[in-house]
Design a protein around this motif. Structure first.
Motif, PDB file in Angstrom:
ATOM      1  N   ARG A  84       0.815  -1.221   0.000  1.00 36.31           N
ATOM      2  CA  ARG A  84       0.000   0.000   0.000  1.00 36.31           C
ATOM      3  C   ARG A  84       0.847   1.268   0.000  1.00 36.31           C
ATOM      4  NH1 ARG A  84      -4.790  -0.658  -1.656  1.00 36.31           N
ATOM      5  NH2 ARG A  84      -5.505   1.164  -0.479  1.00 36.31           N
ATOM      6  N   PHE A  85       2.138   1.142  -0.259  1.00 38.17           N
ATOM      7  CA  PHE A  85       3.062   2.271  -0.154  1.00 38.17           C
ATOM      8  C   PHE A  85       3.370   2.880  -1.512  1.00 38.17           C
ATOM      9  CE2 PHE A  85       7.527   3.787  -0.308  1.00 38.17           C
ATOM     10  CZ  PHE A  85       7.407   4.875   0.548  1.00 38.17           C
ATOM     11  N   VAL A  86       3.415   4.221  -1.543  1.00 35.78           N
ATOM     12  CA  VAL A  86       3.867   4.972  -2.707  1.00 35.78           C
ATOM     13  C   VAL A  86       4.771   6.090  -2.193  1.00 35.78           C
ATOM     14  CG1 VAL A  86       3.200   6.367  -4.700  1.00 35.78           C
ATOM     15  CG2 VAL A  86       1.715   4.500  -3.934  1.00 35.78           C
ATOM     16  N   GLY A  87       6.020   6.078  -2.589  1.00 36.47           N
ATOM     17  CA  GLY A  87       6.949   7.092  -2.110  1.00 36.47           C
ATOM     18  C   GLY A  87       6.646   8.463  -2.687  1.00 36.47           C
ATOM     19  N   GLY A  88       6.954   9.505  -1.927  1.00 37.52           N
ATOM     20  CA  GLY A  88       6.730  10.863  -2.387  1.00 37.52           C
ATOM     21  C   GLY A  88       7.758  11.826  -1.835  1.00 37.52           C
TER      22      GLY A  88
ATOM     23  N   ALA B 220       7.712  14.744  -6.445  1.00 38.42           N
ATOM     24  CA  ALA B 220       8.124  13.444  -6.976  1.00 38.42           C
ATOM     25  C   ALA B 220       7.249  12.354  -6.376  1.00 38.42           C
ATOM     26  CB  ALA B 220       9.592  13.180  -6.651  1.00 38.42           C
ATOM     27  N   VAL B 221       6.702  11.487  -7.236  1.00 36.72           N
ATOM     28  CA  VAL B 221       5.879  10.368  -6.779  1.00 36.72           C
ATOM     29  C   VAL B 221       6.423   9.086  -7.392  1.00 36.72           C
ATOM     30  CG1 VAL B 221       3.575   9.340  -6.746  1.00 36.72           C
ATOM     31  CG2 VAL B 221       3.833  11.817  -6.469  1.00 36.72           C
ATOM     32  N   GLY B 222       6.585   8.063  -6.559  1.00 32.25           N
ATOM     33  CA  GLY B 222       7.259   6.845  -6.977  1.00 32.25           C
ATOM     34  C   GLY B 222       6.474   6.004  -7.971  1.00 32.25           C
TER      35      GLY B 222
ATOM     36  N   THR C 166       4.434  -1.039  -7.570  1.00 35.47           N
ATOM     37  CA  THR C 166       3.497   0.006  -7.148  1.00 35.47           C
ATOM     38  C   THR C 166       2.110  -0.285  -7.697  1.00 35.47           C
ATOM     39  OG1 THR C 166       5.260   1.665  -7.085  1.00 35.47           O
ATOM     40  CG2 THR C 166       2.993   2.475  -7.225  1.00 35.47           C
ATOM     41  N   ARG C 167       1.098  -0.164  -6.849  1.00 36.24           N
ATOM     42  CA  ARG C 167      -0.279  -0.442  -7.254  1.00 36.24           C
ATOM     43  C   ARG C 167      -1.010   0.835  -7.648  1.00 36.24           C
ATOM     44  NH1 ARG C 167      -2.503  -5.288  -3.297  1.00 36.24           N
ATOM     45  NH2 ARG C 167      -0.782  -6.748  -3.701  1.00 36.24           N
ATOM     46  N   ALA C 168      -1.913   0.674  -8.596  1.00 36.18           N
ATOM     47  CA  ALA C 168      -2.547   1.837  -9.203  1.00 36.18           C
ATOM     48  C   ALA C 168      -3.413   2.623  -8.218  1.00 36.18           C
ATOM     49  CB  ALA C 168      -3.372   1.407 -10.413  1.00 36.18           C
ATOM     50  N   ASP C 169      -4.212   1.947  -7.395  1.00 39.70           N
ATOM     51  CA  ASP C 169      -5.139   2.676  -6.520  1.00 39.70           C
ATOM     52  C   ASP C 169      -4.421   3.529  -5.476  1.00 39.70           C
ATOM     53  OD1 ASP C 169      -7.315   1.778  -7.917  1.00 39.70           O
ATOM     54  OD2 ASP C 169      -7.816   0.168  -6.511  1.00 39.70           O
ATOM     55  N   PRO C 170      -3.440   2.977  -4.734  1.00 38.23           N
ATOM     56  CA  PRO C 170      -2.703   3.842  -3.811  1.00 38.23           C
ATOM     57  C   PRO C 170      -1.967   4.968  -4.532  1.00 38.23           C
ATOM     58  CG  PRO C 170      -2.322   1.529  -3.286  1.00 38.23           C
ATOM     59  CD  PRO C 170      -3.042   1.559  -4.589  1.00 38.23           C
ATOM     60  N   TRP C 171      -1.448   4.660  -5.714  1.00 39.65           N
ATOM     61  CA  TRP C 171      -0.721   5.671  -6.479  1.00 39.65           C
ATOM     62  C   TRP C 171      -1.634   6.847  -6.830  1.00 39.65           C
ATOM     63  CZ3 TRP C 171      -0.766   7.896 -11.334  1.00 39.65           C
ATOM     64  CH2 TRP C 171       0.415   8.542 -11.728  1.00 39.65           C
ATOM     65  N   ARG C 172      -2.846   6.546  -7.244  1.00 39.96           N
ATOM     66  CA  ARG C 172      -3.795   7.616  -7.573  1.00 39.96           C
ATOM     67  C   ARG C 172      -4.066   8.497  -6.353  1.00 39.96           C
ATOM     68  NH1 ARG C 172      -6.618   3.322 -10.080  1.00 39.96           N
ATOM     69  NH2 ARG C 172      -6.554   3.411 -12.374  1.00 39.96           N
ATOM     70  N   ARG C 173      -4.198   7.902  -5.189  1.00 41.86           N
ATOM     71  CA  ARG C 173      -4.492   8.683  -3.981  1.00 41.86           C
ATOM     72  C   ARG C 173      -3.357   9.645  -3.666  1.00 41.86           C
ATOM     73  NH1 ARG C 173      -6.908   5.460   1.089  1.00 41.86           N
ATOM     74  NH2 ARG C 173      -6.985   7.621   1.823  1.00 41.86           N
ATOM     75  N   VAL C 174      -2.141   9.177  -3.817  1.00 43.06           N
ATOM     76  CA  VAL C 174      -0.990  10.024  -3.510  1.00 43.06           C
ATOM     77  C   VAL C 174      -0.863  11.147  -4.536  1.00 43.06           C
ATOM     78  CG1 VAL C 174       1.524  10.057  -3.264  1.00 43.06           C
ATOM     79  CG2 VAL C 174       0.197   8.178  -2.276  1.00 43.06           C
ATOM     80  N   VAL C 175      -1.047  10.815  -5.805  1.00 44.53           N
ATOM     81  CA  VAL C 175      -0.985  11.838  -6.850  1.00 44.53           C
ATOM     82  C   VAL C 175      -2.086  12.874  -6.655  1.00 44.53           C
ATOM     83  CG1 VAL C 175      -1.261  12.255  -9.332  1.00 44.53           C
ATOM     84  CG2 VAL C 175       0.202  10.393  -8.525  1.00 44.53           C
ATOM     85  N   ARG C 176      -3.283  12.412  -6.316  1.00 46.46           N
ATOM     86  CA  ARG C 176      -4.379  13.338  -6.094  1.00 46.46           C
ATOM     87  C   ARG C 176      -4.068  14.303  -4.957  1.00 46.46           C
ATOM     88  NH1 ARG C 176      -6.986  15.994  -8.713  1.00 46.46           N
ATOM     89  NH2 ARG C 176      -7.601  14.197  -9.977  1.00 46.46           N
TER      90      ARG C 176
ATOM     91  N   VAL D 275       8.896   9.027 -10.806  1.00 50.02           N
ATOM     92  CA  VAL D 275      10.312   8.676 -10.743  1.00 50.02           C
ATOM     93  C   VAL D 275      10.490   7.443  -9.873  1.00 50.02           C
ATOM     94  CG1 VAL D 275      10.716  10.183  -8.751  1.00 50.02           C
ATOM     95  CG2 VAL D 275      12.623   9.623 -10.267  1.00 50.02           C
ATOM     96  N   VAL D 276      11.488   6.624 -10.197  1.00 49.95           N
ATOM     97  CA  VAL D 276      11.805   5.485  -9.334  1.00 49.95           C
ATOM     98  C   VAL D 276      12.790   5.929  -8.261  1.00 49.95           C
ATOM     99  CG1 VAL D 276      11.344   3.798 -11.145  1.00 49.95           C
ATOM    100  CG2 VAL D 276      13.672   4.639 -10.820  1.00 49.95           C
TER     101      VAL D 276
END
Length: 336
Positions: free
Chosen positions: A137-141, A166-168, A173-183, A195-196
């Motif tokens: 459930r992790f997305v780096g930022g 920067a968002v990992g 990385t899973r799409a749903d958590p990634w969307r939340r962080v980007v939002r 970025v990795v």
């Protein structure tokens, strides 16, 4: 009313302007650490319409936030239990030395929450997240914003406006958590660079961590000239040493976890300075360094971002496509 980023684009440029718009209510956020970055994030997210609360280790810092009307506690377990009950997005906003403690508590009290961070180095955070079994459930930022000040008193809800975040997009990385962080990043007024972790850390060693080291060295050199030198110091010295005003413990917490990448760029920089010293000694000339530096500065000033519009989270090869776009100067300004 939520602050978002509306952008127009051409082949070479993205022009962004933050404007107030009405948006659907977002899931809440729980910010762990309400210093400059975490506290500013909490302020910005709430201004954008989020429900949010925070944790701060310092009782004085938590009290200052509460005095300003923000829900910040010194009880970490209570903050995380509330996050678990509401499926909140947890944001780790503490220096790297404190990350392990935060992750241990998250694993105990809120292991199923979506998780991100705003720490200035990414690979060590990602490794610690994996070690605690929280990677799913992790997305780096990492928002590229800040000042030399620290603590709740320095927080500013506009800190991230028009900044890069920067968002990992690391493998797994899973799409749903990634969307939340980007939002969240977009709602705080930023543009997003995918970025990795390893590439992020090599880049920030050059444009963030090295400047801290050089500012400390420049400040030391100026002070060594005594009161006359300091009395004559003006704009170039002030600007070059600005980040040396950051608390020493915070500078170490920013730079030292990225030691491998920072050592590499320090070696590069010492070679450049050594060549300049040798040229000055032999020919009384700094031409090569000055011309190269001027050209590099012009390149920075003329750099233009372009908008990524053709990659959808979850599609085939989306992580690699976003990584490639970020490497080439692409940014995300909206999320469909």
């Amino acid at each position: 009313m939520a602050a978002t980023v509306v952008c127009s684009s051409s082949n070479v440029e993205v022009v962004c302007q933050s404007v107030p718009v009405t948006s659907a209510k977002q899931a809440p956020i729980c910010v762990l650490g309400t210093g400059l970055i975490g506290g500013s994030l909490l302020r910005a997210a709430i201004a954008a319409g989020y429900d949010g609360w925070g944790y701060n280790r310092s009782a004085a810092g938590a009290h200052a936030a509460r005095t300003d009307g923000f829900d910040v506690t010194e009880d970490l377990s209570a903050a995380l239990q509330r996050a678990a009950e509401t499926a909140a997005l947890i944001v780790i906003a503490v220096p790297m030395p404190a990350v392990e403690h935060m992750l241990s508590a998250i694993a105990t009290f809120a292991p199923h929450c979506t998780l991100t961070d705003v720490v200035s180095v990414k690979a060590p955070v990602a490794a610690a997240v994996r070690a605690h079994g929280l990677a799913d459930r992790f997305v780096g930022g990492h928002p590229m914003a800040g000042t030399a000040e620290s603590g709740w008193a320095a927080t500013d809800p506009g800190l991230f406006r028009d900044a890069v975040w920067a968002v990992g997009v690391d493998e797994g990385t899973r799409a749903d958590p990634w969307r939340r962080v980007v939002r969240l990043a977009l709602d705080c007024g930023s543009v997003v660079v995918p970025v990795v972790a390893a590439e992020h850390d090599r880049a920030v060693a050059r444009i963030s961590h090295l400047p801290h080291v050089l500012a400390e060295a420049l400040a030391t050199a100026g002070a060594a000239g005594g009161e006359l030198a300091l009395g004559l110091a003006a704009g170039s010295f002030r600007d070059g040493t600005r980040v040396a005003g950051t608390a020493p413990d915070l500078v170490r917490a920013i730079c030292e976890p990225n030691s491998a990448a920072l050592l590499e760029v320090l070696d590069d920089t010492l070679r450049v300075l050594g060549a300049a010293r040798d040229s000055l000694r032999a020919e009384q000339s700094l031409a090569e360094l000055v011309e190269a530096g001027h050209d590099a500065r012009q390149r920075y000033e003329s750099a233009r971002r372009w908008e990524i519009t053709d990659v959808r989270p979850g599609d085939h090869n989306w992580l690699e496509d976003l990584r490639s776009a970020g490497e080439r100067g692409g940014v995300l300004t909206r999320l469909d």
